[in-house]
Design a protein around this motif. Structure first.
Motif, PDB file in Angstrom:
ATOM      1  N   UNK A   1       8.983 -10.918   5.408  1.00 42.34           N
ATOM      2  CA  UNK A   1       7.616 -10.835   5.940  1.00 42.34           C
ATOM      3  C   UNK A   1       6.740  -9.983   5.029  1.00 42.34           C
ATOM      4  N   UNK A   2       7.304  -8.890   4.505  1.00 39.15           N
ATOM      5  CA  UNK A   2       6.567  -8.048   3.562  1.00 39.15           C
ATOM      6  C   UNK A   2       6.175  -8.857   2.326  1.00 39.15           C
TER       7      UNK A   2
ATOM      8  N   UNK B   1       6.063   3.623  -5.027  1.00 35.94           N
ATOM      9  CA  UNK B   1       6.747   2.453  -4.501  1.00 35.94           C
ATOM     10  C   UNK B   1       5.750   1.514  -3.835  1.00 35.94           C
ATOM     11  N   UNK B   2       5.839   0.253  -4.195  1.00 35.36           N
ATOM     12  CA  UNK B   2       5.019  -0.796  -3.595  1.00 35.36           C
ATOM     13  C   UNK B   2       5.896  -2.028  -3.379  1.00 35.36           C
TER      14      UNK B   2
ATOM     15  N   UNK C   1       7.142  10.875   1.550  1.00 30.45           N
ATOM     16  CA  UNK C   1       6.554  11.629   0.428  1.00 30.45           C
ATOM     17  C   UNK C   1       7.125  11.145  -0.906  1.00 30.45           C
ATOM     18  N   UNK C   2       8.445  10.884  -0.930  1.00 29.26           N
ATOM     19  CA  UNK C   2       9.071  10.395  -2.161  1.00 29.26           C
ATOM     20  C   UNK C   2       8.554   9.008  -2.522  1.00 29.26           C
TER      21      UNK C   2
ATOM     22  N   UNK D   1       0.817  -1.215   0.000  1.00 25.71           N
ATOM     23  CA  UNK D   1       0.000   0.000   0.000  1.00 25.71           C
ATOM     24  C   UNK D   1       0.853   1.268   0.000  1.00 25.71           C
ATOM     25  N   UNK D   2       2.171   1.104  -0.063  1.00 20.38           N
ATOM     26  CA  UNK D   2       3.066   2.255  -0.067  1.00 20.38           C
ATOM     27  C   UNK D   2       3.411   2.766   1.313  1.00 20.38           C
TER      28      UNK D   2
END
Length: 398
Positions: free
Chosen positions: A314-315, A257-258, A250-251, A207-208
């Motif tokens: 884990x991610x 990014x995901x 913010x970047x 989800x970023x």
């Protein structure tokens, strides 16, 4: 069971730990590399379900055939990753070709690999960046410099590390650069930023949002270390500053990014600089869609009393982690360059800092240009203790 293809799991040497944690989480870990299987470490062999050897990882056709074979044998590939900047573009091409959706696709590469393209996405996040010009012609570059002044920095628009990166101090050096530059490389020219490099390092979920965050500081630039043959110095922060955390998050949102381990670099200004900000402000440098290189993941573990290899795995497996960081410390890296007359011997250092030093090693030449020949990694509770460590390790005879 999910199938995970890990490209080059044997290099860097510590990347077997990513594979170990993936396997622990129930993934079918399939390695592709060019090192003979019998030469792989036992730890890596035990972490892989299968290993496909190619004669050369640079050969795209061979690697494509390897992925195709693994699909034929194991079925759909859910993830494909190297966690390595060098293979980032090829990873994306492989995902696109084999319809692997858990990662950047070929169309995503320009914004995350080309330094000139990155600036738009930093701007969208409200983060300033240095003025730049693509170094196509001498005349246009001299016009650009008439606006920024000297010095300027030139580097490959799509490059890894500090190779082919130079600081130009005058017109003679600019003309020499154009006489000798590699015509096959597209260069970007930027105004010089008086700053130290601060990073935002994080494991980002689907989800970023960050599952883990830290950062490092490089008082000496990699460009200067390589070009001037300096000693190498950087450290993992005990506590991530709030402005770095805010800019990094913010970047991450701006770049889309995901499900990645990221290393974003910022300048922290050492003095007021017109058009960029005041002393202490952050300026966007570049994004790296992979872990910080070398021993950095291990240093993050030492600094946070945690396990970033497990958090990343884990991610991948669960899109979350239950692992919580422990006591926070500074983790310092010092790389000593051969040929310098240091006051303290290796034996003296190990005797004085035996409680703090976590790793020490001699590096091969391929790594020594950016990191030094003899390295020391230690943990310290205070900045004062860390500064004394650096003074002892790097002090040379007059």
């Amino acid at each position: 069971m999910k199938n995970f293809v890990f490209i080059s799991p044997n290099f860097p040497a510590n990347y077997w730990l990513f594979c170990r944690e993936l396997k622990k989480n129930g993934l079918n870990v399939l390695g592709i590399g060019d090192q003979p299987y019998e030469e792989l470490s036992k730890d890596l062999k035990d972490s892989l379900c299968e290993y496909y050897k190619v004669s050369n990882l640079e050969n795209d056709d061979e690697v494509y055939r390897a992925v195709a074979f693994l699909i034929f044998k194991h079925g759909k590939i859910d993830w494909l990753e190297s966690n390595n900047e060098y293979w980032l573009e090829r990873d994306a091409r492989l995902r696109t070709a084999f319809h692997i959706t858990s990662g950047f696709q070929e169309e995503d590469i320009p914004r995350v690999k080309y330094k000139s393209k990155m600036k738009e996405y930093y701007d969208r996040a409200g983060i300033p960046t240095a003025r730049y010009h693509l170094a196509d012609t001498l005349e246009e570059c001299l016009e650009f410099i008439s606006q920024t002044g000297y010095p300027v920095v030139v580097k490959p628009d799509n490059g890894v590390g500090a190779s082919h990166t130079y600081r130009l101090e005058n017109e003679e050096q600019v003309r020499e650069f154009f006489r000798t530059k590699d015509p096959a490389i597209s260069y970007i020219m930027e105004e010089y930023v008086y700053a130290e490099v601060n990073s935002y390092d994080a494991v980002i979920d689907s989800h970023g949002n960050p599952l883990f965050e830290t950062g490092n500081v490089s008082p000496v630039s990699i460009m200067d270390i390589v070009n001037n043959e300096d000693n190498a110095v950087f450290y993992i922060l005990k506590n991530l500053p709030s402005d770095t955390r805010q800019a990094g998050r913010a970047a991450a949102k701006s770049f889309g990014v995901r499900s990645r381990f990221v290393h974003f670099e910022f300048f922290r200004l050492l003095k007021d600089q017109e058009g960029l900000g005041r002393k202490g402000d952050l300026v966007g440098l570049e994004v790296n869609m992979r872990p910080s290189g070398g021993f950095s993941p291990d240093m993050m573990d030492f600094a946070g009393t945690t396990d970033v290899y497990k958090i990343w795995a884990d991610m991948v497996a669960f899109d979350k982690t239950e692992l919580k960081p422990g006591e926070r410390k500074y983790c310092a890296f010092a790389g000593r360059r051969d040929g310098k007359r240091f006051v303290m011997s290796h034996e003296d250092i190990m005797a004085k800092y035996k409680e703090q030093i976590k790793m020490t090693d001699r590096l091969p030449e391929v790594l020594a240009s950016a990191m030094g020949n003899q390295i020391y990694i230690g943990v310290f509770r205070t900045r004062k203790e860390m500064d004394e460590f650096y003074q002892d390790i790097l002090k040379c005879e007059v």
